[in-house]
Design a protein around this motif. Sequence first.
Motif, PDB file in Angstrom:
ATOM      1  N   ALA A 142       0.831  -1.212   0.000  1.00 13.77           N
ATOM      2  CA  ALA A 142       0.000   0.000   0.000  1.00 13.77           C
ATOM      3  C   ALA A 142       0.861   1.256   0.000  1.00 13.77           C
ATOM      4  CB  ALA A 142      -0.926  -0.003   1.213  1.00 13.77           C
ATOM      5  N   ALA A 143       0.579   2.173  -0.910  1.00 23.66           N
ATOM      6  CA  ALA A 143       1.439   3.339  -1.133  1.00 23.66           C
ATOM      7  C   ALA A 143       1.589   4.214   0.109  1.00 23.66           C
ATOM      8  CB  ALA A 143       0.891   4.167  -2.300  1.00 23.66           C
ATOM      9  N   GLU A 144       0.489   4.535   0.785  1.00 23.39           N
ATOM     10  CA  GLU A 144       0.564   5.414   1.950  1.00 23.39           C
ATOM     11  C   GLU A 144       1.300   4.738   3.100  1.00 23.39           C
ATOM     12  OE1 GLU A 144      -0.219   8.642   2.125  1.00 23.39           O
ATOM     13  OE2 GLU A 144      -0.550   8.419  -0.027  1.00 23.39           O
ATOM     14  N   ASN A 145       1.054   3.460   3.282  1.00 26.82           N
ATOM     15  CA  ASN A 145       1.807   2.721   4.296  1.00 26.82           C
ATOM     16  C   ASN A 145       3.291   2.702   3.971  1.00 26.82           C
ATOM     17  OD1 ASN A 145      -0.519   2.126   5.697  1.00 26.82           O
ATOM     18  ND2 ASN A 145      -0.698   0.041   4.917  1.00 26.82           N
ATOM     19  N   TYR A 146       3.592   2.507   2.689  1.00 25.83           N
ATOM     20  CA  TYR A 146       4.997   2.405   2.268  1.00 25.83           C
ATOM     21  C   TYR A 146       5.754   3.713   2.516  1.00 25.83           C
ATOM     22  CZ  TYR A 146       9.126   1.305  -0.453  1.00 25.83           C
ATOM     23  OH  TYR A 146      10.428   1.094  -0.841  1.00 25.83           O
ATOM     24  N   LYS A 147       5.080   4.842   2.358  1.00 22.14           N
ATOM     25  CA  LYS A 147       5.721   6.133   2.658  1.00 22.14           C
ATOM     26  C   LYS A 147       6.171   6.183   4.117  1.00 22.14           C
ATOM     27  CE  LYS A 147       3.147   8.921  -0.728  1.00 22.14           C
ATOM     28  NZ  LYS A 147       2.148  10.004  -0.881  1.00 22.14           N
ATOM     29  N   MET A 148       5.294   5.749   5.002  1.00 22.78           N
ATOM     30  CA  MET A 148       5.639   5.740   6.425  1.00 22.78           C
ATOM     31  C   MET A 148       6.671   4.664   6.737  1.00 22.78           C
ATOM     32  SD  MET A 148       4.097   8.212   7.907  1.00 22.78           S
ATOM     33  CE  MET A 148       4.357   7.735   9.618  1.00 22.78           C
ATOM     34  N   LEU A 149       6.564   3.541   6.046  1.00 22.54           N
ATOM     35  CA  LEU A 149       7.557   2.473   6.198  1.00 22.54           C
ATOM     36  C   LEU A 149       8.943   2.995   5.867  1.00 22.54           C
ATOM     37  CD1 LEU A 149       7.947  -0.760   6.486  1.00 22.54           C
ATOM     38  CD2 LEU A 149       7.951  -0.729   3.999  1.00 22.54           C
ATOM     39  N   SER A 150       9.058   3.728   4.769  1.00 25.53           N
ATOM     40  CA  SER A 150      10.335   4.304   4.356  1.00 25.53           C
ATOM     41  C   SER A 150      10.845   5.298   5.395  1.00 25.53           C
ATOM     42  CB  SER A 150      10.192   4.999   2.995  1.00 25.53           C
ATOM     43  OG  SER A 150       9.754   4.097   2.010  1.00 25.53           O
ATOM     44  N   LYS A 151       9.945   6.075   5.963  1.00 24.65           N
ATOM     45  CA  LYS A 151      10.332   7.063   6.978  1.00 24.65           C
ATOM     46  C   LYS A 151      10.844   6.373   8.237  1.00 24.65           C
ATOM     47  CE  LYS A 151       8.495  11.335   9.044  1.00 24.65           C
ATOM     48  NZ  LYS A 151       9.403  12.250   8.314  1.00 24.65           N
ATOM     49  N   ASN A 152      10.217   5.265   8.594  1.00 26.95           N
ATOM     50  CA  ASN A 152      10.597   4.557   9.816  1.00 26.95           C
ATOM     51  C   ASN A 152      11.827   3.664   9.652  1.00 26.95           C
ATOM     52  OD1 ASN A 152       8.824   5.303  11.975  1.00 26.95           O
ATOM     53  ND2 ASN A 152       7.153   4.228  10.951  1.00 26.95           N
ATOM     54  N   LEU A 153      12.000   3.075   8.478  1.00 27.68           N
ATOM     55  CA  LEU A 153      13.042   2.063   8.303  1.00 27.68           C
ATOM     56  C   LEU A 153      14.157   2.450   7.349  1.00 27.68           C
ATOM     57  CD1 LEU A 153      10.842  -1.178   8.009  1.00 27.68           C
ATOM     58  CD2 LEU A 153      11.943  -0.259  10.058  1.00 27.68           C
ATOM     59  N   GLY A 154      13.948   3.520   6.583  1.00 27.41           N
ATOM     60  CA  GLY A 154      14.865   3.844   5.494  1.00 27.41           C
ATOM     61  C   GLY A 154      16.307   4.078   5.892  1.00 27.41           C
ATOM     62  N   LYS A 155      16.565   4.484   7.130  1.00 32.27           N
ATOM     63  CA  LYS A 155      17.934   4.800   7.548  1.00 32.27           C
ATOM     64  C   LYS A 155      18.620   3.660   8.302  1.00 32.27           C
ATOM     65  CE  LYS A 155      17.308   9.806   7.593  1.00 32.27           C
ATOM     66  NZ  LYS A 155      17.408  11.061   8.393  1.00 32.27           N
ATOM     67  N   TYR A 156      17.943   2.542   8.431  1.00 27.30           N
ATOM     68  CA  TYR A 156      18.572   1.385   9.074  1.00 27.30           C
ATOM     69  C   TYR A 156      19.315   0.576   8.009  1.00 27.30           C
ATOM     70  CZ  TYR A 156      16.055   2.155  13.465  1.00 27.30           C
ATOM     71  OH  TYR A 156      15.584   2.678  14.651  1.00 27.30           O
ATOM     72  N   HIS A 157      20.622   0.425   8.196  1.00 29.69           N
ATOM     73  CA  HIS A 157      21.443  -0.214   7.178  1.00 29.69           C
ATOM     74  C   HIS A 157      21.150  -1.698   7.023  1.00 29.69           C
ATOM     75  CE1 HIS A 157      23.663  -1.304  10.847  1.00 29.69           C
ATOM     76  NE2 HIS A 157      24.154  -2.312  10.141  1.00 29.69           N
ATOM     77  N   ASN A 158      20.551  -2.310   8.035  1.00 31.42           N
ATOM     78  CA  ASN A 158      20.304  -3.750   7.982  1.00 31.42           C
ATOM     79  C   ASN A 158      18.893  -4.101   7.516  1.00 31.42           C
ATOM     80  OD1 ASN A 158      19.307  -2.601  10.391  1.00 31.42           O
ATOM     81  ND2 ASN A 158      19.311  -4.582  11.446  1.00 31.42           N
ATOM     82  N   VAL A 159      18.183  -3.125   6.955  1.00 31.08           N
ATOM     83  CA  VAL A 159      16.810  -3.343   6.500  1.00 31.08           C
ATOM     84  C   VAL A 159      16.685  -3.027   5.010  1.00 31.08           C
ATOM     85  CG1 VAL A 159      14.383  -2.738   6.806  1.00 31.08           C
ATOM     86  CG2 VAL A 159      15.923  -2.744   8.782  1.00 31.08           C
ATOM     87  N   SER A 160      16.083  -3.948   4.269  1.00 30.64           N
ATOM     88  CA  SER A 160      15.728  -3.718   2.866  1.00 30.64           C
ATOM     89  C   SER A 160      14.212  -3.578   2.787  1.00 30.64           C
ATOM     90  CB  SER A 160      16.182  -4.893   1.994  1.00 30.64           C
ATOM     91  OG  SER A 160      17.579  -5.060   2.046  1.00 30.64           O
ATOM     92  N   ILE A 161      13.739  -2.530   2.117  1.00 33.17           N
ATOM     93  CA  ILE A 161      12.297  -2.309   2.019  1.00 33.17           C
ATOM     94  C   ILE A 161      11.860  -2.421   0.567  1.00 33.17           C
ATOM     95  CG2 ILE A 161      12.148  -0.938   4.123  1.00 33.17           C
ATOM     96  CD1 ILE A 161      12.171   1.579   2.446  1.00 33.17           C
ATOM     97  N   LEU A 162      10.720  -3.055   0.354  1.00 31.62           N
ATOM     98  CA  LEU A 162      10.204  -3.296  -0.989  1.00 31.62           C
ATOM     99  C   LEU A 162       8.738  -2.891  -1.056  1.00 31.62           C
ATOM    100  CD1 LEU A 162      11.627  -6.899  -1.622  1.00 31.62           C
ATOM    101  CD2 LEU A 162      12.601  -4.752  -2.424  1.00 31.62           C
ATOM    102  N   ASN A 163       8.391  -2.106  -2.063  1.00 38.18           N
ATOM    103  CA  ASN A 163       6.997  -1.728  -2.304  1.00 38.18           C
ATOM    104  C   ASN A 163       6.363  -2.788  -3.210  1.00 38.18           C
ATOM    105  OD1 ASN A 163       5.279   1.082  -3.879  1.00 38.18           O
ATOM    106  ND2 ASN A 163       4.583  -0.333  -2.304  1.00 38.18           N
ATOM    107  N   LYS A 164       6.218  -3.976  -2.654  1.00 39.78           N
ATOM    108  CA  LYS A 164       5.665  -5.108  -3.406  1.00 39.78           C
ATOM    109  C   LYS A 164       4.737  -5.901  -2.489  1.00 39.78           C
ATOM    110  CE  LYS A 164       9.558  -5.680  -6.600  1.00 39.78           C
ATOM    111  NZ  LYS A 164      10.537  -6.635  -7.186  1.00 39.78           N
ATOM    112  N   ALA A 165       3.924  -6.727  -3.119  1.00 38.48           N
ATOM    113  CA  ALA A 165       3.006  -7.587  -2.376  1.00 38.48           C
ATOM    114  C   ALA A 165       3.475  -9.029  -2.471  1.00 38.48           C
ATOM    115  CB  ALA A 165       1.597  -7.463  -2.942  1.00 38.48           C
TER     116      ALA A 165
END
Length: 248
Positions: A106-129
């Motif tokens: 979900a696009a709106e969730n993903y925006k917040m996901l990126s804000k919360n996790l984007g700076k953690y070097h050990n996390v990969s985030i994907l806008n996929k289902a």
Amino acid sequence: MQKIKVLLRYINRFGIAFTVSFLVQRFILKKSIIKLNLDSLKRPIYLRNNYSDFQVFTQIFLNDEYLVDNLSSPKVIIDCGANIGLASLFFISRYPDSSIIALEPAAENYKMLSKNLGKYHNVSILNKALWSSKTFISIKDNGWGDAGFIVEECQQNITGCIETITLNDLVEQYELNEIDLLKMDIEGSEEQIFSGDYSSWLGQTNNMFVEIHENLKPGITDKILRITSTNYSVNTNGEYHIFSRISS
């Protein structure tokens, strides 16, 4: 009375400063995005000022929905249906040396996901289902807004369609030998995951947190329990079934 009990639990768990900051931002300043700091995390947590985000935060950080005493330190965690990243943040606080792959369609969730996790070097985030095959899906609101939705397959050229990925693809893409912890909260799509080619990734998975949406997919609970009965012990905590591989 119930609200007072919850407030006292917040103070007991997080302290007065944290609780006051939350209340001021939520009810006095009425900020659209609320910033909170936990001692167990190096970076702030960001929540939208709505009921669903705070409900999920309470379930995870106050009610310890993902706390399992006998879970050894996992090296690889896959968070499917990551929402705004709160489960992954809990895993970071609990297992700071782990590598996490977080999926959220979900696009709106993903925006917040990126804000919360984007700076953690050990996390990969994907806008996929997560799905049982490579295709495209659309998101349909089931009345819970960003906190919950259902997905349906669609054509690639339709606006709003989202690319899917399979667990076998994730294993190959990230060159995983094992999945130490798989968290799955995908609003009924678990039916697809346990109907496709599950034998390979399931054989590499040691522990699973699965929210089974029996109300959306009648019979899916029995199906998953039947598939996992040989190799996993099963417990429940909150809304989740917890599957732990039985040592051979």
